[in-house]
Design a protein around this motif. Structure first.
Motif, short mmCIF file in Angstrom:
data_model
loop_
_atom_site.label_atom_id
_atom_site.label_comp_id
_atom_site.label_asym_id
_atom_site.label_seq_id
_atom_site.Cartn_x
_atom_site.Cartn_y
_atom_site.Cartn_z
N PRO A 217 0.81 -1.22 0.00
CA PRO A 217 0.00 0.00 0.00
C PRO A 217 0.85 1.28 0.00
N SER A 218 1.97 1.27 0.73
CA SER A 218 2.84 2.46 0.72
C SER A 218 3.41 2.70 -0.67
N ASN A 220 2.02 1.82 -3.40
CA ASN A 220 0.91 2.31 -4.24
C ASN A 220 0.77 3.82 -4.16
N THR A 221 0.90 4.37 -2.95
CA THR A 221 0.71 5.82 -2.80
C THR A 221 1.80 6.60 -3.55
N LEU A 222 2.98 5.98 -3.72
CA LEU A 222 4.07 6.66 -4.42
C LEU A 222 3.74 6.90 -5.90
N THR A 223 2.70 6.22 -6.39
CA THR A 223 2.26 6.44 -7.77
C THR A 223 2.00 7.92 -8.02
N LEU A 224 1.52 8.63 -7.00
CA LEU A 224 1.21 10.05 -7.18
C LEU A 224 2.36 10.95 -6.72
N THR A 228 2.70 13.59 -2.29
CA THR A 228 1.36 13.06 -1.99
C THR A 228 1.46 11.87 -1.04
N THR B 87 0.96 14.20 -12.24
CA THR B 87 1.26 12.95 -12.93
C THR B 87 0.98 11.74 -12.03
N HIS B 89 2.67 8.00 -11.83
CA HIS B 89 3.83 7.30 -12.41
C HIS B 89 3.45 5.96 -13.03
N LEU B 100 -6.66 5.54 -3.20
CA LEU B 100 -5.42 5.82 -2.44
C LEU B 100 -5.70 6.80 -1.30
N PHE B 103 -5.79 5.53 2.30
CA PHE B 103 -4.58 4.95 2.91
C PHE B 103 -4.39 5.33 4.38
#
Lengths: 337, 264
Positions: A217-218, A220-224, A228, B87, B89, B100, B103
């Protein structure tokens, strides 16, 4: 307008199919080799000597080799997915933080200095130590709270340094035989391993895997982006440390056991990412299974070469991995046009 | 009673004194527009509130609690942040991106509950992106992407929403719908701080404006008092322009049809 097609398989189905594939490849790996299917050939015979030989081949040679291949493949796949997710870069490899070349350097030093009768123990210890030191060096070089680009550059610098030191060791090697031994080792091989090698591989590997559990899950949040993710409550620097430490432990153990095996950690996450909807957290377990499957398959291919042609598994993964990677790049370019 | 309050905030970045004794306060249900020229310190102020930048000095309080004393996860549940970065990623689906936002509310290994899913659905519907749920983020237009990211921030369901330039690079219809969405969010009892460059829309939608100039708050209050000739000339070096008879005046006050801002 491109519309997302519904996903074909759920995560559970993907893991089950992947697990079944790995199981089949693992069993095949036990039965395929220079002496084809010894266990099956011997099955109908009552001669005790043949049975003993077959049992010896099975437990002393085939089983450790298959187990080591399985574990290292899983480590490479898992660590590749973790690194790519952490750095949000599909070109990231497990070796990016210097772990792979650091482990190789220290293992080569053991070769060079001669571990003697203790080399079976010194190799994994030195490899893991080299891997951890290289990672620490990368972190020290990049500085605290550094950007991803700085971290990657520091990783490239430390990798270059380690590789140049390996060249120096080769240059200073006392005999051509030593050079040959070192070079062949660095090509990556899972042949001629014992159960003892497998047991020595496991502690650092399991520690690495343990550190990566629950970080999906952590990631996943890095996607943004990191800002964020941080405002969602993720401790970015702790997450980095955790992933880098895990990768250093698992990859250090893998490299000191079997040398550098390229492309598995790069290609497997790439290949599997669309199956999990590009979600980093769901990619981790599947990538571990995919890495294990790919390396087991590569090891079966190595053993199927005719005669006694000794092709190293690292050579096979590179030969298959590099063109495949080129294909991926071309495909990505096409979809972007 | 103020929900969020900043007293004498000072921030230095790379040796530059970015924020100088900045103060403001915000109550529940209020939309505060943070305006000022480029480099005035607006984003820095927002990032400091979001916990991304550590201040040199100053008091930050949220519901009478010291903000820097709040544990990371609690702060994440109480303050949502919409970054300037637009963006993703990895090309996740819209549904997964918005999810998200939950979370901070989930413990390790915990799956989203029915209540979490309801909050995600509410954010998706509020941002008018229900029809985009299964689309991949990289296939969206700029306006659609903005609304998805805003829905992600709304899905945190935090007391305070910080939005950094939520309407920059949006066409008039999208800008209007996003401003209306921020205003609606306030009316549901949240407080919103938005960094804005469009003074027209800031004046139209915000309850109060804070005008920053070279790191200092030079005006704070209702839009009609903040955006006066003196302040505009001091902060932006502009004077209000009065349109002549033959000049076109284009002010996007209202959306003409509810669906005009939809794309695809």
């Amino acid at each position: 307008m491109p519309i997302e097609s519904p996903r074909l398989w759920s995560q559970r189905q993907l893991l089950l199919v992947g697990g079944a594939l790995v199981s089949v490849l693992f069993v095949l790996s036990l039965f395929i080799g220079q002496n084809p299917l010894p266990v099956l050939l011997a099955a109908g015979q009552s001669d005790a000597d043949i049975s003993a030989t077959v049992q010896m081949i099975f437990t002393q040679i085939r089983l450790p080799r298959a187990l080591i291949t399985l574990v290292i493949g899983a480590s490479l796949g898992l660590c590749g997915a973790a690194m790519q997710s952490l750095l949000r870069n599909p070109l990231a490899t497990p070796g990016l933080v210097g772990s792979s070349s650091g482990a190789a350097l220290f293992a080569v030093l053991v070769f060079y200095l001669g571990g003697g009768v203790m080399s079976w123990l010194l190799m994994p210890l030195a490899g893991t130590l080299g891997s951890l030191l290289a990672m620490a060096f990368v972190f020290a070089l990049a500085g605290r709270d550094s950007s991803i680009v700085t971290l990657i550059l520091a990783g490239v610098a430390v990798n270059s340094l380690a590789l140049s030191l390996i060249s120096l060791v080769l240059n200073l090697a006392p005999s051509p035989y030593a050079v040959q031994e070192i070079v062949l080792w660095t090509l990556g091989s899972v042949a001629n391993k014992s159960l003892r090698d497998f047991l020595l591989l496991m502690p650092a590997t399991l520690a690495g895997w343990w550190l990566l559990r629950g970080i999906g899950p952590s990631l996943n949040t890095l996607t943004l982006g990191e800002d964020t993710a941080a405002t969602l409550g993720v401790n970015i620097s702790r997450l980095r440390w955790r992933v880098f430490l895990a990768v250093s432990l698992a990859i250090g153990a893998a490299v000191s056991t079997a040398g550098s095996i390229a492309f598995v950690g790069l290609v497997v996450p790439h290949l599997l990412r669309p199956l999990v909807g590009y979600e980093p957290g769901r990619l981790l377990p599947l990538s571990a299974i995919g890495g294990a499957a790919l390396l087991l398959a590569a090891d079966i291919v190595v053993r199927l070469f005719p005669g006694h042609l000794d092709i190293k598994i690292g050579v096979i993964t590179s030969m298959v991995g590099a063109p495949f990677f080129l294909y991926l790049i071309v495909r990505t370019r096409r979809t972007q046009l | 009673m103020s929900l969020l309050s900043i007293q004498a905030l000072n921030v230095t970045l790379a040796g530059r004194h970015i924020l100088k004794d900045a103060s403001l306060s915000l109550a529940r249900g209020e939309l505060l527009g943070l305006v000022g020229p480029n480099g005035a310190g607006k984003s820095t102020l927002l990032k400091t509130l979001a916990g991304l930048i550590a201040p040199d000095s100053g008091q930050l309080t949220l519901a009478e609690a010291q903000l820097d004393a709040l544990p990371r996860d609690q702060r994440a549940r109480q303050i949502a942040y919409l970054a300037q970065e637009r963006t993703a990623h990895w090309p996740l689906t819209v549904q997964r991106i918005v999810a998200l936002g939950r979370f901070p509310h989930l413990a390790d290994w915990q799956q989203p509950s029915e209540a979490d899913r309801a909050i995600i659905d509410r954010a998706i519907i509020a941002a008018d992106i229900d029809h985009l749920r299964q689309r991949r983020f990289n296939t969206l237009s700029g306006g659609e992407g903005m609304r998805v990211l805003l829905a992600r921030a709304l899905a945190v369901d935090a007391d305070v929403l910080l939005a950094d330039e939520p309407i920059s690079a949006l066409d008039p219809a999208h800008a209007l719908s996003v401003m209306q969405l921020l205003r609606d969010t306030c009316e549901r009892g949240h407080a919103v701080i938005a960094v804005l460059h469009d003074l027209t829309l800031a004046a139209r939608f915000c309850h109060q404006l804070v005008l920053l100039h070279q790191g200092e708050v030079i005006a704070h209050g209702a839009p009609q008092y903040v955006l006066n000739d003196t302040n505009l000339s001091r902060a932006y070096h502009v004077t209000p322009w009065q349109a002549g008879e033959d000049d076109a005046i284009i002010l996007p006050w209202h959306l003409c049809k509810p669906d005009t801002h939809r794309e695809g």
